[in-house]
Design an enzyme around this catalytic site. Structure first.
Site, short mmCIF file in Angstrom:
data_model
loop_
_atom_site.label_atom_id
_atom_site.label_comp_id
_atom_site.label_asym_id
_atom_site.label_seq_id
_atom_site.Cartn_x
_atom_site.Cartn_y
_atom_site.Cartn_z
N LYS A 115 54.37 -4.19 150.38
CA LYS A 115 54.04 -5.52 149.70
C LYS A 115 55.16 -6.61 149.92
O LYS A 115 54.72 -7.72 149.80
CB LYS A 115 53.56 -5.43 148.24
CG LYS A 115 52.40 -4.69 148.19
CD LYS A 115 51.44 -4.57 147.11
CE LYS A 115 50.22 -4.20 147.03
NZ LYS A 115 50.41 -2.76 147.37
C1 LIG Z 1 49.23 -2.06 148.01
C2 LIG Z 1 49.28 -0.45 148.80
C3 LIG Z 1 48.38 -0.04 149.50
C4 LIG Z 1 47.16 -0.55 149.80
O1 LIG Z 1 47.15 -1.86 150.61
P1 LIG Z 1 45.92 -2.91 150.55
O2 LIG Z 1 46.30 -3.86 151.42
O3 LIG Z 1 45.43 -3.16 148.96
O4 LIG Z 1 44.82 -2.32 151.18
C5 LIG Z 1 48.82 1.28 150.15
N1 LIG Z 1 49.99 1.73 150.15
C6 LIG Z 1 50.82 1.39 149.25
C7 LIG Z 1 51.92 1.95 149.17
C8 LIG Z 1 50.77 0.08 148.38
O5 LIG Z 1 51.60 -0.58 147.69
#
Ligand SMILES: *Cc1c(COP(=O)(O)O)cnc(C)c1O
Length: 511
Positions: A115
């Site tokens: 993120k």
């Molecule tokens: C948020 C997240 C995901 C999922 O990603 P999306 O874009 O919501 O599909 C997968 N792995 C981690 C570690 C995350 O923080």
């Protein structure tokens, strides 16, 4: 120049349009739909060219194609402010070949999860957008978090002039490392609030605060306005398209794929933001053959791809990949829009059905489109995920976090079922250090479970350092000794009062 402009439209009605900067400021369209580009600009540079660019240069190119009302200078400023020494490698992200795939490590930012790739630049895109639109108000971000987003958003917005951020989290409902990461976050403009309740309580209350007219008036009087940093903002989506282009360039550079040759991508999926970005990259011309959508036991998306029925009416399962424990994948709406051939009326009808009944069924034509686009869905159980971490470690010495392991396992079984010659990039979404307990338990159960499982997180992190031979990331070292800076905890009905108190607006009685 003019005809290169990309206009954004709502997925739910024909008459709503916005420029990129407007769409970023608004977050969600006024009709509740999501902003989508009305067409996908085509990438026309050569792949040899792509293979020679730095991450920042690829970002400038790709974001410039989509955020067309930003000048190159503005974008460059945003990119340089985001992708700097906050990341622990100068390349920002890198590909690691191990076993059967190429892992795209998206976890080298401040909070060691993917993120950061978008949340480190979103604050700069937002403040630039505000300046462009002549918005003088201070931007106040309100967010509810189940762990990862909150910290990444706090870190991204910390000390960004013209912004403030308030994050609500369920006290006792996030992991020890996640809570410590948030409690130690610095920044004059950052406020963290625990609530007595669960994530849904926090999320529902935050949505209500966004729609609270009394609060909006008080904010306006104080020169402030709310905005949202959640993953439906196109300001989070567009930066994620960049790393698929960058990864492809790196595959070309390494001689793993000839320029123009096809690759697959496999993405551990929750809210459908990350894999949607890969799909958008494909729409822009990047040679991606198949899009493998990997879920954990909350496999609502797998059922969708396999049967054409989306059905959130099911038990919510807590897994070792908590950031994928999601039953409403908000960004799927953008895919639905594409497979209806960009029909907002149809998309709106499906979303209405979802809101009213928790389920909807797509048409045979839409299913055919999904197939045509190369979507494939499967899931990994908890046991498969844990086995995958151990197997990849034993075969190669490389350590996966549980989210990445879900994708890695789905890909392994895909290879067993389908003859597919393309090389595959797996999005590696978190550092294993963030989930040391489940990772060490998968690799060396006897080690992790000594003392009856009473080992501290710090002890497990030290074990992981020994096992992996990978240096402990700065993010982990820092929180060990960092001072606790936040201690506010409130009841859900008092959240509004807390927002007003911290923002210093309205001292009279609150209903
Ligand atoms: C948020 C997240 C995901 C999922 O990603 P999306 O874009 O919501 O599909 C997968 N792995 C981690 C570690 C995350 O923080």
């Amino acid at each position: 120049m003019e005809n290169n402009q990309i206009i954004y439209r709502s997925t739910r009605s024909r008459h709503i349009t916005a420029t990129a900067s407007d769409a970023i400021l608004q977050g969600i369209a006024p009709d509740g739909g999501l902003f989508v580009p009305e067409r996908f600009p085509e990438f026309t540079e050569s792949y040899e060219w792509l293979s020679r660019q730095t991450y920042q240069q690829v970002a400038l190119k790709i974001m410039g194609m989509l955020l067309t009302d930003f000048t190159q200078e503005e974008l460059k400023h945003c990119i340089d402010s985001a992708y700097d020494s906050k990341f622990d490698i100068p390349e920002i992200t890198r590909l690691k070949k191990a076993d059967h795939a190429w892992y795209l490590e998206l976890f080298h930012g401040t909070t060691i999860a993917f993120k950061d790739m978008a949340l480190s630049i979103l604050p700069h895109l937002m403040t630039t957008a505000a300046r462009k639109r002549g918005v003088k108000d201070e931007i106040v971000i309100l967010t509810a978090t189940s762990g990862d987003t909150g910290k990444a958003a706090m870190a991204g917005f910390a000390d960004v002039p013209g912004t403030k951020i308030i994050v609500f989290y369920p006290k006792g409902g996030v992991s020890a490392v996640q809570e410590k990461q948030m409690l130690t976050q610095r920044g004059e403009n950052v406020h963290l609030v625990g609530i007595h309740g669960n994530f849904d309580d926090a999320q529902t209350a935050v949505k209500r605060l966004f729609g609270d007219e009394d609060l909006a008036e008080r904010m306006a009087a104080g020169g402030m306005r709310f905005s949202s940093a959640n993953s439906i903002n196109i300001g989070r989506l567009v930066p994620q398209i960049v790393y698929y282009f960058y990864a492809y360039g790196q595959m070309v550079k390494a001689g793993e794929v000839r320029p123009g040759g096809y690759i697959n991508v496999c993405v551990p999926t929750g809210n459908f933001g990350n894999i949607l970005a890969a799909f958008y990259a494909k729409k822009m011309g990047l040679p991606i053959e198949n899009l493998l959508c990997a879920s954990n036991e909350n496999k609502v998306l797998v059922d969708f791809f396999q049967t054409g029925v989306y059905d959130r009416n099911r038990a919510f399962i807590l897994t070792s990949s908590p950031s994928m424990d999601i039953l409403i994948s908000s960004n799927l709406e953008r895919l639905v829009y594409e497979i209806t051939d960009q029909n907002p009326d149809e998309t709106n009808a499906f979303m209405k059905e979802l809101a009213e009944t928790g389920t909807y069924k797509i048409t045979p034509e839409m299913r055919a489109n999904l197939k045509e686009y190369g979507f494939y869905g499967d899931y990994a159980s908890e046991a498969m995920t844990s086995d995958e971490i151990r197997k990849v470690y034993e075969d190669t010495g490389y350590v996966l976090d549980p989210h990445t392991a879900v994708a890695s396992n789905v890909y392994r079984r895909y290879l067993g079922q389908i003859e597919d010659q393309e090389k595959t990039v797996i999005a590696s979404t978190a550092s294993p250090y963030k989930f040391a307990r489940s990772v060490v338990t998968s690799i060396r159960p006897q080690l992790a479970e000594q003392d009856g499982g009473a080992l501290s997180d710090d002890a497990l992190i030290d074990m992981l350092a020994d096992l992996s031979g990978v240096a402990m990331p700065r993010a982990i070292r820092e929180i060990r000794n960092a001072p606790i800076l936040h201690d506010t905890v409130v009841d859900v009905p008092d959240m509004k009062k807390e927002v007003m108190r911290w923002l210093g607006i309205g001292h009279d009685s609150v209903s």
